[in-house]
Design a protein around this motif. Structure first.
Motif, short mmCIF file in Angstrom:
data_model
loop_
_atom_site.label_atom_id
_atom_site.label_comp_id
_atom_site.label_asym_id
_atom_site.label_seq_id
_atom_site.Cartn_x
_atom_site.Cartn_y
_atom_site.Cartn_z
N ALA A 304 0.99 -1.16 0.01
CA ALA A 304 -0.02 -0.02 0.03
C ALA A 304 0.89 1.34 0.11
O ALA A 304 0.30 2.29 -0.06
CB ALA A 304 -1.04 0.15 1.08
N GLY A 305 2.16 1.02 0.12
CA GLY A 305 3.04 2.28 0.00
C GLY A 305 3.61 2.88 1.51
O GLY A 305 4.54 3.58 1.36
N PHE A 306 3.46 1.88 2.49
CA PHE A 306 3.90 2.39 3.88
C PHE A 306 5.46 1.96 3.88
O PHE A 306 5.80 0.91 3.15
CB PHE A 306 3.14 1.68 4.93
N ASP A 307 6.37 2.50 4.60
CA ASP A 307 7.60 2.15 4.91
C ASP A 307 7.78 1.67 6.44
O ASP A 307 6.92 1.72 7.13
CB ASP A 307 8.76 3.09 4.46
N GLU A 308 8.72 1.07 6.46
CA GLU A 308 9.35 0.59 7.97
C GLU A 308 9.06 1.44 9.31
O GLU A 308 8.56 1.28 10.26
CB GLU A 308 10.58 -0.21 7.80
N SER A 309 9.49 2.58 8.81
CA SER A 309 9.46 3.84 9.83
C SER A 309 7.94 4.07 10.13
O SER A 309 7.69 4.83 11.14
CB SER A 309 10.23 5.05 9.46
N GLN A 310 7.05 3.62 9.30
CA GLN A 310 5.38 4.10 9.58
C GLN A 310 4.82 2.95 10.16
O GLN A 310 3.49 3.07 10.40
CB GLN A 310 4.92 4.48 8.32
#
Length: 314
Positions: A304-310
């Motif tokens: 969905a476009g999230f990265d690990e920091s989110q």
């Protein structure tokens, strides 16, 4: 041997030691977040109260069935004012039962409740090395169990959850709503963030804390958005299925908000893996079970476009 047979160690109580430990509380992770927290820490250090991480006896005040296989227990304790290390940080306890491994539970009550807390417990069938949920659900008012508070959970380098994000997503599978419900209450009370909850269950009757969630949404119309999805039945007003990229983008904050966003995922291992990838463990030299680590972000949230920091796999 039942864990309750262990004898907890007491802390040194000399004034000099107490003063030194209080002065260094921040560096050892026992920072007092309020005058009440500072008082509790001092009482523990002088031996007039119990440390949260000590194994001790908790007593059941009442036990209420809230779904076909889940109960809410109101639990009391003595020896300190509130359950955890301070009155603002989310708490988690490790519960011991006869002939079973310990299991972790996060209270659904706020961490500043004095002398009591509530647990949402699912009664999974008894099995070798398991069955803590069935054990807890079988207890009656007046019964006791042994438990200790686990260390603070660090969410991307800090145990604080207030004042860090403007948008928060909470993705819960079944009883995974329990830890997230405590986060939700803390954020609604102490923060200004907008929160989106995606709760996924088999059937409508399985949705845990739905009445409470709906009431919070009514009280906070501009800050709390709820999405429920059912996997085993189709009903008007509900999403269908365990989830996919499209559902995540409809129900959760936008990943384009970057550092303003945090999405917490909680549920059984397979559920968490489908949304964010596996929670892994550090390797140890002796082959023992290492500390849990987040591991790489995979699954629906990555797609969905999230990265690990989110994302944080709770």
């Amino acid at each position: 041997m039942l864990a309750g047979a262990l004898t907890p160690m007491r802390r040194p109580s000399s004034p000099a030691v107490v003063g030194a430990l209080l002065a260094s509380a921040t560096s050892i992770g026992r920072a007092a977040s309020s005058p009440a927290a500072e008082t509790q820490t001092a009482e523990c250090l002088t031996g007039s109260a119990s440390f949260p991480e000590e194994l001790q006896t908790y007593h059941v005040m009442n036990n209420t069935r809230v779904s076909p296989d889940s109960n809410i227990l109101r639990v009391g304790f003595q020896g300190r004012n509130y359950l955890g290390f301070d009155d603002r940080t989310p708490t988690c306890i490790s519960v011991y039962s006869p002939n079973a491994k310990a299991k972790s539970y996060s209270p659904i009550s706020l961490p500043d409740e004095r002398g009591t807390f509530e647990l949402l417990v699912k009664s999974y069938p008894m099995r070798p090395g398991g069955g803590v949920g069935a054990y807890l659900c079988s207890l009656n008012a007046g019964d006791t169990f042994e438990a200790k508070v686990k260390s603070k959970r660090v969410v991307h380098r800090s145990s604080d959850i207030v004042g860090r994000w403007s948008q928060v997503g909470l993705v819960a599978g079944g009883t995974g709503i329990a830890p997230l419900y405590q986060l939700l209450q803390i954020l609604l009370r102490d923060d200004t963030s907008v929160i989106s909850v995606l709760s996924i269950n088999k059937r409508e009757e399985d949705i845990l804390l739905k009445t409470e969630l709906d009431e919070l949404a009514r009280k906070h119309p501009g800050r709390l958005r709820l999405t429920y999805s059912l996997t085993d039945e189709n009903k008007p007003g509900y999403e269908s299925g365990r989830g996919n990229v499209e559902m995540a983008l409809r129900a959760l904050p936008k990943p384009s908000l970057k550092r303003e966003v945090m999405v917490f995922v909680c549920g059984k291992d397979g559920f968490v893996e489908s949304y964010g990838g596996r929670v892994e463990r550090e390797k140890t030299s002796d082959g023992s079970k290492g500390k849990k680590i987040q591991g790489p972000l995979l699954g629906i949230l990555k797609d969905a476009g999230f990265d690990e920091s989110q994302v944080f796999k709770y």
